[in-house]
Design an enzyme around this catalytic site. Structure first.
Site, PDB file in Angstrom:
ATOM      1  N   GLU A 164       0.794  -1.226   0.000  1.00  0.00           N
ATOM      2  CA  GLU A 164       0.000   0.000   0.000  1.00  0.00           C
ATOM      3  C   GLU A 164       0.829   1.280   0.000  1.00  0.00           C
ATOM      4  OE1 GLU A 164      -2.841  -0.134   3.201  1.00  0.00           O
ATOM      5  OE2 GLU A 164      -3.941  -1.794   2.305  1.00  0.00           O
ATOM      6  N   GLU A 345      -5.373  -8.773   0.640  1.00  0.00           N
ATOM      7  CA  GLU A 345      -6.039  -8.444   1.903  1.00  0.00           C
ATOM      8  C   GLU A 345      -7.515  -8.165   1.669  1.00  0.00           C
ATOM      9  OE1 GLU A 345      -4.392  -5.295   4.333  1.00  0.00           O
ATOM     10  OE2 GLU A 345      -2.332  -5.930   3.917  1.00  0.00           O
TER      11      GLU A 345
HETATM   12  C1  GBH Z   1      -4.374  -2.395   5.466  1.00  0.00           C
HETATM   13  O1  GBH Z   1      -4.561  -1.016   5.350  1.00  0.00           O
HETATM   14  C2  GBH Z   1      -2.965  -2.693   5.935  1.00  0.00           C
HETATM   15  O2  GBH Z   1      -2.195  -3.236   4.885  1.00  0.00           O
HETATM   16  C3  GBH Z   1      -2.915  -3.584   7.140  1.00  0.00           C
HETATM   17  O3  GBH Z   1      -1.635  -3.534   7.677  1.00  0.00           O
HETATM   18  C4  GBH Z   1      -3.978  -3.173   8.111  1.00  0.00           C
HETATM   19  O4  GBH Z   1      -3.888  -3.864   9.310  1.00  0.00           O
HETATM   20  C5  GBH Z   1      -5.315  -3.450   7.471  1.00  0.00           C
HETATM   21  O5  GBH Z   1      -5.420  -2.850   6.224  1.00  0.00           O
HETATM   22  C6  GBH Z   1      -6.499  -3.001   8.295  1.00  0.00           C
HETATM   23  O6  GBH Z   1      -6.503  -1.618   8.460  1.00  0.00           O
HETATM   24  O7  GBH Z   1      -5.638   7.502   8.881  1.00  0.00           O
HETATM   25  O8  GBH Z   1      -7.940   8.037   9.238  1.00  0.00           O
HETATM   26  O9  GBH Z   1      -7.139   7.612   6.979  1.00  0.00           O
HETATM   27  C7  GBH Z   1      -5.840  -0.620   4.874  1.00  0.00           C
HETATM   28  C8  GBH Z   1      -5.858   0.850   4.566  1.00  0.00           C
HETATM   29  C9  GBH Z   1      -5.090   2.816   5.621  1.00  0.00           C
HETATM   30  C10 GBH Z   1      -7.178   1.926   6.218  1.00  0.00           C
HETATM   31  C11 GBH Z   1      -5.073   3.607   6.907  1.00  0.00           C
HETATM   32  C12 GBH Z   1      -7.175   2.721   7.488  1.00  0.00           C
HETATM   33  C13 GBH Z   1      -6.368   4.677   8.556  1.00  0.00           C
HETATM   34  C14 GBH Z   1      -7.503   5.629   8.647  1.00  0.00           C
HETATM   35  N1  GBH Z   1      -5.830   1.610   5.805  1.00  0.00           N
HETATM   36  N2  GBH Z   1      -6.421   3.937   7.306  1.00  0.00           N
HETATM   37  S1  GBH Z   1      -6.998   7.307   8.414  1.00  0.00           S
END
Ligand code: GBH
Length: 439
Positions: A164, A345
């Protein structure tokens, strides 16, 4: 309803990442990463949680491999901690760190579980951050050197480069919610270019040194939709698609950045000045397999603001919309060269905990997984080549800024004892894996 049958060679798996599950952050010569620094900074992570204890997989990988074998899994997607292999991000490898991954890979192969190994899942060596991290072009070249070390050391066929890149750009450098906690669009998109360059350079190393193996990116794709029928909302959805998807897909698959997105970025900072001759050729190194991570759609209104139109989960960003899985897969086949796709994922957090009988009744996860797998099946029927699927996650783990408050595992982890308890979803998944059918 008739059962949906997946092809016999469909690969069923589960995913984790190093910093989220390993623990043992100061063991066997591991150097600090940006996430050790960030999580030790007050106010950055819920409850002050850190990667300790994680799910203690560094010590319990044997038990976890047995668990995966019991579930019948054919693939385990895990990531390598760069600072275990190169504590300062450069130079001679730390043998003890490499040995850990050798043992993990050997145990998986002995049980007939294919490793799908991610080179980078956000835990950059702190020593490289001190030199500018991903803002420093040199980090991309250091990454290719690190990749060469692990390619040569591990008997792994399938590799993912950067997990990502968009999340590093957005959360790490625009919103500041992830390490290194920067809030600056100008710097964020320079980071974007260097992450993509790193992806391409490492892919090239694998192709040169290990023909026959496969490598590709792991992209979190967000299908974007207008929240209403206004021309403004349609326009905003197109703009948002540039930032969410095309900014990563176009350079990798088409060898060019999307002009509309690059124009928007250029009003905010100097990304364009950092694109050198030859970079796009490197970034568009052929992709052997594409890792797709799908969680949520993004609906936007005429002002370009995200609007939620469907049920949400404990994670406030996660709007449940299985149709988005279908849309993004079909769109990939329509707009980009066809390459084998693997879902790297898909999942959601739930609050379900063991009841008095010890069972974890996570019905919500079962229906989420079933609905998304149904969408995958439909996309395959429509002609998208999907080879396999990995649920996020095998285990409850350190959910970044949310710490241990969000549990994505199909297996419950009782953190104080580190006992693993398969949730109902794990038992359901085991049946799907064994039968190759969704019923
Ligand atoms: C994935 O991210 C990751 O690859 C994994 O490590 C993680 O555990 C999993 O999904 C579940 O989250 O900062 O308010 O925008 C998914 C994409 C990017 C979604 C960060 C959540 C944080 C919210 N993620 N985002 S914000």
């Amino acid at each position: 309803m008739n059962a949906l049958r997946f092809p016999d060679d469909f690969v069923w798996g589960a995913a984790t990442s190093a910093y989220q599950v390993e623990g043992a952050t100061a063991e066997d010569g591991r150097g600090p990463s940006v996430w050790d620094t960030f999580s030790a900074t007050p106010g950055k992570v819920q409850n002050g949680d850190t990667g300790e204890p994680g799910a203690d997989q560094y010590h319990r990988y044997g038990e976890d491999v047995e668990l995966m074998a019991d579930l019948g899994l054919g693939s385990y997607r895990f990531s390598i901690s760069w600072p275990r292999v190169q504590p300062t991000g450069a130079g001679k490898p730390n043998q003890k760190g490499l040995d850990y991954y050798r043992r993990l890979v050997e145990s998986l192969l002995e049980r007939g579980i294919r490793p799908a190994t991610t080179l980078f899942h956000w835990d950059l060596p702190q020593a490289l951050q001190d030199l500018g991290g991903w803002e420093n072009r040199d980090t991309a070249f250091r990454f290719a050197d690190y990749a060469e070390i692990v390619f040569d050391a591990l008997h792994v066929r399938d590799w993912l480069t950067i997990n990502e890149p968009k999340t590093v750009v957005d959360c790490g450098y625009r919103f500041g919610t992830h390490a290194p906690g920067v809030e600056d669009d100008a710097r964020a998109f320079v980071v974007c270019h260097h992450l993509l360059l790193a992806h391409g350079l490492a892919s090239r190393v694998l192709h040169e040194r290990h023909p026959g193996r496969r490598i590709g990116p792991a992209l979190n794709l967000h299908p974007t939709y207008p929240a209403d029928d206004s021309p403004e909302a349609h326009e905003a959805a197109r703009w948002r698609d540039g930032l969410e998807n095309r900014l990563y897909l176009d350079p990798i698959f088409l060898g060019r950045y999307p002009e509309d997105t690059l124009d928007w970025i250029s009003e905010r900072g100097p990304m364009r000045d950092h694109i050198r001759e030859g970079d796009l050729a490197a970034i568009s190194e052929p992709v052997d397999l594409l890792g797709v991570q799908y969680y949520t759609p993004i609906f936007v209104d005429g002002a370009g603001e995200r609007v939620f139109l469907h049920p949400r989960t404990q994670a406030e960003w996660l709007e449940v919309y299985p149709e988005g899985m279908y849309d993004i897969l079909v769109r990939l086949t329509a707009d980009y060269p066809k390459v084998p796709i693997v879902i790297t994922e898909n999942g959601l957090p739930t609050l379900d905990a063991p009841g008095p009988d010890g069972r974890v009744r996570d019905e919500g996860r079962i229906s989420y997984l079933r609905d998304h797998l149904t969408a995958v099946h439909r996309a395959m029927k429509a002609g998208t080549a999907v080879e396999g699927y990995h649920v996020w996650s095998l285990l409850d783990n350190f959910e970044w800024a949310e710490g241990y408050t969000q549990r994505f595992g199909i297996v419950y982890v009782d953190y104080p004892t580190q006992r693993r308890i398969p949730k109902d979803s794990a038992l359901w998944y085991r049946d799907v894996v064994k039968s190759g059918e969704l019923r």
